[in-house]
Design a protein around this motif. Sequence first.
Motif, PDB file in Angstrom:
ATOM      1  N   LYS A   1      79.373 -77.331 114.556  1.00 19.51           N
ATOM      2  CA  LYS A   1      79.276 -77.686 115.978  1.00 19.51           C
ATOM      3  C   LYS A   1      80.665 -77.872 116.579  1.00 19.51           C
ATOM      4  O   LYS A   1      80.936 -77.413 117.691  1.00 19.51           O
ATOM      5  N   LYS A   2      81.524 -78.522 115.827  1.00 25.71           N
ATOM      6  CA  LYS A   2      82.885 -78.746 116.310  1.00 25.71           C
ATOM      7  C   LYS A   2      83.616 -77.421 116.489  1.00 25.71           C
ATOM      8  O   LYS A   2      84.354 -77.221 117.472  1.00 25.71           O
TER       9      LYS A   2
ATOM     10  N   ARG B   1      82.778 -75.498 119.612  1.00 28.65           N
ATOM     11  CA  ARG B   1      83.270 -76.094 120.866  1.00 28.65           C
ATOM     12  C   ARG B   1      84.746 -75.778 121.110  1.00 28.65           C
ATOM     13  O   ARG B   1      85.320 -76.225 122.086  1.00 28.65           O
TER      14      ARG B   1
ATOM     15  N   GLU C   1      83.960 -70.347 120.414  1.00 29.23           N
ATOM     16  CA  GLU C   1      83.243 -69.778 121.555  1.00 29.23           C
ATOM     17  C   GLU C   1      83.433 -68.264 121.623  1.00 29.23           C
ATOM     18  O   GLU C   1      82.482 -67.517 121.889  1.00 29.23           O
TER      19      GLU C   1
END
Length: 647
Positions: free
Chosen positions: A393-394, A397, A402
């Motif tokens: 998840k980190k 971001r 991305e």
Amino acid sequence: MKAVDVLPSDIRRWLEPFLADVFQGGRNEAYVFGPSEVGTWYDSDLAGAYVTGLAVFMSLDYAQARFTRDLADFIGGRAGFAQVAFRFPEGTRFPCLPVQVDTGLWFPLSGVSLCTAAEIELAQAMGAELDVRFGVVIPPLPREEVFARSAPLLERWRAERAARQQAEASSGMLERAVPANTPADDTGAADVFVARTEMQFPPPSHGDEGYRPMESFGIFVRWLRLRFQRKSLPFEFCKLVGNTLYGTTGQGYSGVRSFGPRQLASQPIGPSRVSEAAIAALVCGFVRATVSEILWKLPPDATALSLTTDGALMSVPTDQLDLSGSICQRYQALVDRVAPGTAMVEAKHQVRQAFIPRTRGCFTVERDEEHPALCAKAGHKVLIPDDLPDAEKKRLRTPEGESDWMIRLALGRYPRQKLPRDSFFSLREQLINDWDLQKKTLDVAVALEYDFKRRPVNPRMVRMAPYGAEHLAFDTEPWDCVEDAMLTREVFRRWKQENNLKTLDDWHRWQASLVVHLGNRRRRVMRPAARKDVHQPATLRLRGATGQKHLRGGAAGPLRLVVRTFLAAFTQGAWGLAGEKARWTYKELALWLTELGYPVSESDVKNARRSRLDEGVAADTPEVRGFLKRMKQRFAGMEVERFVAAG
């Protein structure tokens, strides 16, 4: 100071609708599609574009405004606005005059533009043929008159400021001032909050005929921004403050509506106290002209990948850009006044390979060593499932994460693909339905196909080594006119409902479809008079915006179309088939074609006698070429060139 209503003068009020039309937004274009070649690509931005741009205009003397069609009146930093018919020389890579369409500004080689004096000056320098159809130039109000008119208000403001500062000092809010030479690292957010810069007021004229009312604001905002690290919260806040003032100068002129809680209905957003259409148009036009001049000055062998408002991704390093043009020199002079000692262009990113899907989209395929990734998602949102590990998840971001997610989305995209997106209930929904502030999930279309703001050329497959994949890429050139561009875009809008542009095969199928559409659009049919008892000459009309006569059948459409056209030519004895009709019955011809793999019924052959026979209706696809080759082998005199649309 108590707010008062300030009404525009009659002349300004009469001119404002035209000036509002000239206020059109920024320049945004993709100059390539797909993955770039591997190299070094530099992302260069104008420093503080709109805050600096606010210093470009002076207080305007609307009473002295004059209409003119003389090009010379728009040269030299004038506050000029015009409707201009133009044509740039063939081979111009980056025309600079905007043409407004429903999706924003396009920059073709020819057309009619609503533009500002800076853009006209640049277009003339680029060799464009220009015809000013309607123009107005507004001179600056003399400095002495500006201060004479504002003297009472200025004295009142100074008295109120002194009283406010005394109150703050007595309450302990102003414990110390920040010296002008304080290093950025030694200045915190609290210091900047209480800091007061003693600027010279009014600012020095620098030889100006008039007064630049926003210059001191630009100086203060740039002073604040330079004391914080880029991308930090205080930096972004200061940037927002500066850009908001510019945006507010154009408030109320674009017809935007907003939900009114009191009325529980949408209400038009009206002008603010600082709204002035001429100012908004001048600033935006000046920024467009500056970035356009930078593009024009690129070496012939240089490549630009994309441009977004005030920044471009190019093959030329930031410190090697040619900034010698008159518009850039004017911009640098403003930078020297607003933020002395800083450059007008700054380097933001640097990548080895990028993926450009469309305007406002750029993903990093391969980073350039320690430089961070560049990721502009073109309106998309990265989906992060709740069940992913925290580390993943980190990563998603970050710009690198991305970019990776967006590239994989682009490689795997399919027609009509949609992604779920969470968004809050709108204020309208909350008030009308008495709902709490909660999120809802919407399905949003994936939009990663090219937008056709420029004409595609040189299609090819380019490898993306980190992903072990290839993807279609092509360069672009300006359209000759926006009418050609809009037609092509409309045809592509329909084609992409069932297709994607990912491979060279996709490209060839798209080109075949486009050729057929363009060929059909050129055909005109006679429309009889509506009433028999009224004499009306027969008129000509097009079959729809893109030519609808021969556009059905999906992927098999071109083959079905050429078979149907062959039947019409055969039964009508046309195109070298005059002697064949007597040798075949309808049933025999239908059976023979069906056995060859082209299913045709006897009624199909019979009905073809009454069909309209048009030349060049079929796309040049492998299936079409195979059919025509087999027909030519059987009917040696058949004129096969009449069947296929010219490319």
